[in-house]
Design a protein around this motif. Structure first.
Motif, PDB file in Angstrom:
ATOM      1  N   LEU A 166     -26.157 -12.451 -32.785  1.00 34.12           N
ATOM      2  CA  LEU A 166     -26.193 -13.489 -31.760  1.00 34.12           C
ATOM      3  C   LEU A 166     -26.788 -14.832 -32.166  1.00 34.12           C
ATOM      4  O   LEU A 166     -26.237 -15.855 -31.798  1.00 34.12           O
ATOM      5  N   PRO A 167     -27.911 -14.877 -32.848  1.00 40.70           N
ATOM      6  CA  PRO A 167     -28.464 -16.211 -33.104  1.00 40.70           C
ATOM      7  C   PRO A 167     -27.551 -16.999 -34.035  1.00 40.70           C
ATOM      8  O   PRO A 167     -26.917 -16.424 -34.914  1.00 40.70           O
ATOM      9  N   PRO A 168     -27.458 -18.299 -33.791  1.00 45.01           N
ATOM     10  CA  PRO A 168     -26.626 -19.115 -34.676  1.00 45.01           C
ATOM     11  C   PRO A 168     -27.183 -19.137 -36.086  1.00 45.01           C
ATOM     12  O   PRO A 168     -28.390 -19.028 -36.294  1.00 45.01           O
ATOM     13  N   THR A 169     -26.281 -19.240 -37.049  1.00 41.85           N
ATOM     14  CA  THR A 169     -26.709 -19.363 -38.440  1.00 41.85           C
ATOM     15  C   THR A 169     -26.585 -20.811 -38.857  1.00 41.85           C
ATOM     16  O   THR A 169     -25.672 -21.517 -38.432  1.00 41.85           O
ATOM     17  N   PHE A 228     -28.870 -11.101 -24.297  1.00 42.49           N
ATOM     18  CA  PHE A 228     -28.355 -12.465 -24.200  1.00 42.49           C
ATOM     19  C   PHE A 228     -29.216 -13.380 -25.055  1.00 42.49           C
ATOM     20  O   PHE A 228     -30.444 -13.297 -25.033  1.00 42.49           O
ATOM     21  N   TYR A 229     -28.554 -14.264 -25.831  1.00 46.63           N
ATOM     22  CA  TYR A 229     -29.259 -15.284 -26.602  1.00 46.63           C
ATOM     23  C   TYR A 229     -28.940 -16.640 -25.985  1.00 46.63           C
ATOM     24  O   TYR A 229     -27.774 -17.044 -25.917  1.00 46.63           O
ATOM     25  N   SER A 230     -29.969 -17.343 -25.530  1.00 44.44           N
ATOM     26  CA  SER A 230     -29.805 -18.639 -24.891  1.00 44.44           C
ATOM     27  C   SER A 230     -29.809 -19.760 -25.923  1.00 44.44           C
ATOM     28  O   SER A 230     -30.752 -19.877 -26.714  1.00 44.44           O
ATOM     29  N   MET A 263     -24.813 -16.711 -25.971  1.00 47.55           N
ATOM     30  CA  MET A 263     -23.983 -15.600 -26.414  1.00 47.55           C
ATOM     31  C   MET A 263     -24.594 -14.289 -25.947  1.00 47.55           C
ATOM     32  O   MET A 263     -25.798 -14.203 -25.750  1.00 47.55           O
ATOM     33  N   TYR A 264     -23.744 -13.261 -25.830  1.00 48.13           N
ATOM     34  CA  TYR A 264     -24.234 -11.961 -25.393  1.00 48.13           C
ATOM     35  C   TYR A 264     -23.633 -10.853 -26.259  1.00 48.13           C
ATOM     36  O   TYR A 264     -22.591 -11.018 -26.875  1.00 48.13           O
ATOM     37  N   LEU A 265     -24.336  -9.737 -26.271  1.00 46.12           N
ATOM     38  CA  LEU A 265     -23.822  -8.498 -26.824  1.00 46.12           C
ATOM     39  C   LEU A 265     -24.037  -7.462 -25.738  1.00 46.12           C
ATOM     40  O   LEU A 265     -25.165  -7.250 -25.298  1.00 46.12           O
ATOM     41  N   THR A 302     -19.753  -5.165 -27.347  1.00 47.97           N
ATOM     42  CA  THR A 302     -18.837  -6.299 -27.286  1.00 47.97           C
ATOM     43  C   THR A 302     -19.646  -7.583 -27.323  1.00 47.97           C
ATOM     44  O   THR A 302     -20.578  -7.755 -26.542  1.00 47.97           O
ATOM     45  N   ARG A 303     -19.262  -8.484 -28.230  1.00 46.95           N
ATOM     46  CA  ARG A 303     -19.933  -9.782 -28.344  1.00 46.95           C
ATOM     47  C   ARG A 303     -19.076 -10.842 -27.682  1.00 46.95           C
ATOM     48  O   ARG A 303     -17.846 -10.814 -27.781  1.00 46.95           O
ATOM     49  N   GLY A 304     -19.739 -11.783 -27.011  1.00 47.84           N
ATOM     50  CA  GLY A 304     -18.999 -12.859 -26.362  1.00 47.84           C
ATOM     51  C   GLY A 304     -19.847 -14.091 -26.162  1.00 47.84           C
ATOM     52  O   GLY A 304     -21.060 -14.084 -26.373  1.00 47.84           O
TER      53      GLY A 304
END
Length: 78
Positions: free
Chosen positions: A71-74, A38-40, A19-21, A9-11
């Motif tokens: 998770l990482p922003p594009t 978790f991606y900070s 964001m987390y998975l 689950t991604r959130g």
């Protein structure tokens, strides 16, 4: 013995600013979270947290692989 099924689950987490998975065991009540990547947005780094022992390596590898993709922003090109 029944095989354990897992969900990813991604959130988004506004408190931790990122964001987390998460990896959880399917069909559990109450919800049973197994592990998380978790991606900070602050440090731009990944972290891994494990909440259970003896998790199949295949599931951890899948969690990490999917987290790197999701998770990482594009960056949008202009």
């Amino acid at each position: 013995m029944a095989k354990i099924q897992y969900n990813l689950t991604r959130g988004s987490d506004v408190i931790r600013d990122g964001m987390y998975l998460e990896l959880s065991e399917a069909g559990t009540s109450p919800f049973r979270q197994i592990a998380e990547v978790f991606y900070s947005d602050v440090t731009h780094e990944f972290s891994f947290s494990c909440y259970e022992g003896c998790i199949p390596l295949k599931e951890i590898e899948k969690l990490i692989h999917e987290a790197k993709k999701l998770l990482p922003p594009t960056k949008q090109e202009p």
